[in-house]
Design a protein around this motif. Sequence first.
Motif, mmCIF file in Angstrom:
data_model
loop_
_atom_site.group_PDB
_atom_site.id
_atom_site.type_symbol
_atom_site.label_atom_id
_atom_site.label_comp_id
_atom_site.label_asym_id
_atom_site.label_seq_id
_atom_site.Cartn_x
_atom_site.Cartn_y
_atom_site.Cartn_z
ATOM 1 N N UNK A 24 69.216 -91.740 -8.579
ATOM 2 C CA UNK A 24 69.066 -90.721 -7.542
ATOM 3 C C UNK A 24 70.386 -90.006 -7.264
ATOM 4 N N UNK A 25 71.474 -90.740 -7.254
ATOM 5 C CA UNK A 25 72.783 -90.127 -7.013
ATOM 6 C C UNK A 25 73.124 -89.145 -8.135
ATOM 7 N N UNK A 26 72.820 -89.500 -9.371
ATOM 8 C CA UNK A 26 73.091 -88.599 -10.495
ATOM 9 C C UNK A 26 72.260 -87.320 -10.394
ATOM 10 N N UNK A 27 71.006 -87.452 -9.902
ATOM 11 C CA UNK A 27 70.176 -86.257 -9.703
ATOM 12 C C UNK A 27 70.791 -85.345 -8.649
ATOM 13 N N UNK A 28 71.278 -85.958 -7.589
ATOM 14 C CA UNK A 28 71.899 -85.158 -6.525
ATOM 15 C C UNK A 28 73.194 -84.504 -7.010
ATOM 16 N N UNK A 29 73.941 -85.210 -7.844
ATOM 17 C CA UNK A 29 75.176 -84.637 -8.375
ATOM 18 C C UNK A 29 74.876 -83.441 -9.282
ATOM 19 N N UNK A 30 73.766 -83.474 -10.036
ATOM 20 C CA UNK A 30 73.371 -82.341 -10.858
ATOM 21 C C UNK A 30 73.004 -81.143 -9.992
ATOM 22 N N UNK A 31 72.319 -81.376 -8.883
ATOM 23 C CA UNK A 31 71.968 -80.290 -7.968
ATOM 24 C C UNK A 31 73.219 -79.717 -7.305
ATOM 25 N N UNK A 32 74.171 -80.591 -7.062
ATOM 26 C CA UNK A 32 75.409 -80.122 -6.434
ATOM 27 C C UNK A 32 76.190 -79.219 -7.373
ATOM 28 N N UNK A 33 76.104 -79.477 -8.683
ATOM 29 C CA UNK A 33 76.771 -78.609 -9.646
ATOM 30 C C UNK A 33 76.132 -77.218 -9.679
ATOM 31 N N UNK A 34 74.813 -77.177 -9.462
ATOM 32 C CA UNK A 34 74.127 -75.891 -9.413
ATOM 33 C C UNK A 34 74.486 -75.118 -8.151
ATOM 34 N N UNK A 35 74.701 -75.848 -7.059
ATOM 35 C CA UNK A 35 75.030 -75.188 -5.785
ATOM 36 C C UNK A 35 76.222 -75.904 -5.148
ATOM 37 N N UNK A 36 77.440 -75.672 -5.641
ATOM 38 C CA UNK A 36 78.609 -76.412 -5.151
ATOM 39 C C UNK A 36 78.983 -76.123 -3.708
ATOM 40 N N UNK A 37 78.442 -75.046 -3.107
ATOM 41 C CA UNK A 37 78.790 -74.710 -1.730
ATOM 42 C C UNK A 37 77.882 -75.373 -0.700
ATOM 43 N N UNK A 38 76.964 -76.197 -1.159
ATOM 44 C CA UNK A 38 76.047 -76.897 -0.234
ATOM 45 C C UNK A 38 76.795 -78.064 0.398
ATOM 46 N N UNK A 39 77.374 -77.845 1.569
ATOM 47 C CA UNK A 39 78.206 -78.872 2.209
ATOM 48 C C UNK A 39 77.417 -80.110 2.645
ATOM 49 N N UNK A 40 76.219 -79.975 3.237
ATOM 50 C CA UNK A 40 75.467 -81.204 3.589
ATOM 51 C C UNK A 40 75.146 -82.082 2.371
#
Length: 522
Positions: free
Chosen positions: A207-223
């Motif tokens: 699950x953490x790896x999935x979230x890290x992939x989403x964070x790469x798509x949207x790096x400005x998502x602070x929450x």
Amino acid sequence: MYIQYTMNQLTLPMDLEEDIPQNHLIRVVNAAVDRLDDAIFDAAYPGGGRDSYHPKMLTKVIIYAYTQRMYSSRQIAKAVRENVMFMWVAGRQRPDFRTINRFRSERMKAVLETVFTAVLQFLADEKYVQLDHYFVDGTKIEANANRYTFVWGKAVVKHKAKLQENVQTLFAAIEEAEKQEEGAHSGRDLCELGESSGITSEKLEIAVKQLEERLQENPKDKPLKKAVRVLRKDLLPRLQKYESHEDILGNRNSYSKTDKDATFMRMKEDHMRNGQLKPGYNVQIGTENQFILGYSVHQRPTDTRCLIPHLEKVKSQLGKLPRTIIADAGYGGEENYDYLEQNEADAIVKYSTYHREKSKAWQKDISKIDNWTYNTEQDTWTCAAGQTLIFRRVSKEKTESGYEIEHRHYRSSSCEGCPLKPQCTKAQGEREIKVSMKYLRLKNQAREKLRSEEGYALAVRRMIEPEPVFGDMKNNRGFRRFLLRGLPKVSLEVGWLSLAHNLLKKAAVDAKNKGAKHIQAA
């Protein structure tokens, strides 16, 4: 005026054997180890490298050291250089403390039990023991571990459950935030993981790896960035730590961080005299004529669950169980009685209420089913007031070892208006009892054997069998704390102690018999 003295008289090598009495303990140890077959030690030496010290020599040195209250490898190495007895039995060789410690804790781990069995066999051949009666008892010995660095099983379960709740809450917050954004991921996978009852570290890592992939798509998502940081740096490592604790604990409720095999137990002799818990091991031995016939080390504080594993080890060493097993009330129970019956061994084993049953208060207590009547044909119980309890149902439960116990439930038709009800039960409704018929039968057999003439004599003899052996180990030879860590090495220490005790006992019996012969001759 003085006896002639000059240091020049020591220029030639001395014959050390001249300074050793004929009946000295070191000669008993030397003769016992010399009788062992050299092939016994082959498993400890695969070959290669430089020549090693002879295993018989090191075995003699360590056994004699344990009889002399020397347990430190440095003390033993010092004695080999300075003590005449050690110098003689070592043949003037001088192994250092590393060699001694490596031999007793690593080399002999696959051989020591064979050596113990071989020594026991020649004790049986010379009629010191008959391997007929086996008196079992246990004692707790403190581990070589810090008393204040501990892990408790209940605390691990509590903290892990709280962490899983935090993970679920965090995933729910992420899902809610994503629903409010147009075109964002639905978060369905994370929601399903958060709602699952068993969140493991492997699932959380995915699950953490999935979230890290989403964070790469949207790096400005602070929450999302904050949530990933909390999961990666805090929640995931803690969950991995709790799972590691659970793996180490197994079925135990605690362990020490210094010696992870040690369990916290309540010791009788406590350094602060307040009964606090200390890391330790439960040492089980079986004796006959105060010779140790078998030994085992357990992580369980209570003796009840240790009997079957201990006897299984004894059976593997001796080929069969001794004819009669004698133990105190700490070993009484259906599982143990059933095991002894299946192995055709006579059980002189008390159960927890054996002595209380003899009291007048127990015999007059109408709430005890021992004072009731059972009808075998109708399968009913009759209480002291004459009410009949009829069979209702069967329930089964399994012990930690997997043994299944079957209980039969009986209930009275009506207890209303019974004058004896306040003395019989505190239940508001009808009286119901739960009985294991197998345990009832096995307990009755044990009671008959204990009250027989032979059973009573053996039960009395048990008080002077294993108890003095433990007293000799702890008080006379000062072994109150293990020097090595880990269950395998601790078991080796108990094996060396048992070997030393048996040869020490043999020397004492020989000296006593020789003294009796001298008295008879005079």
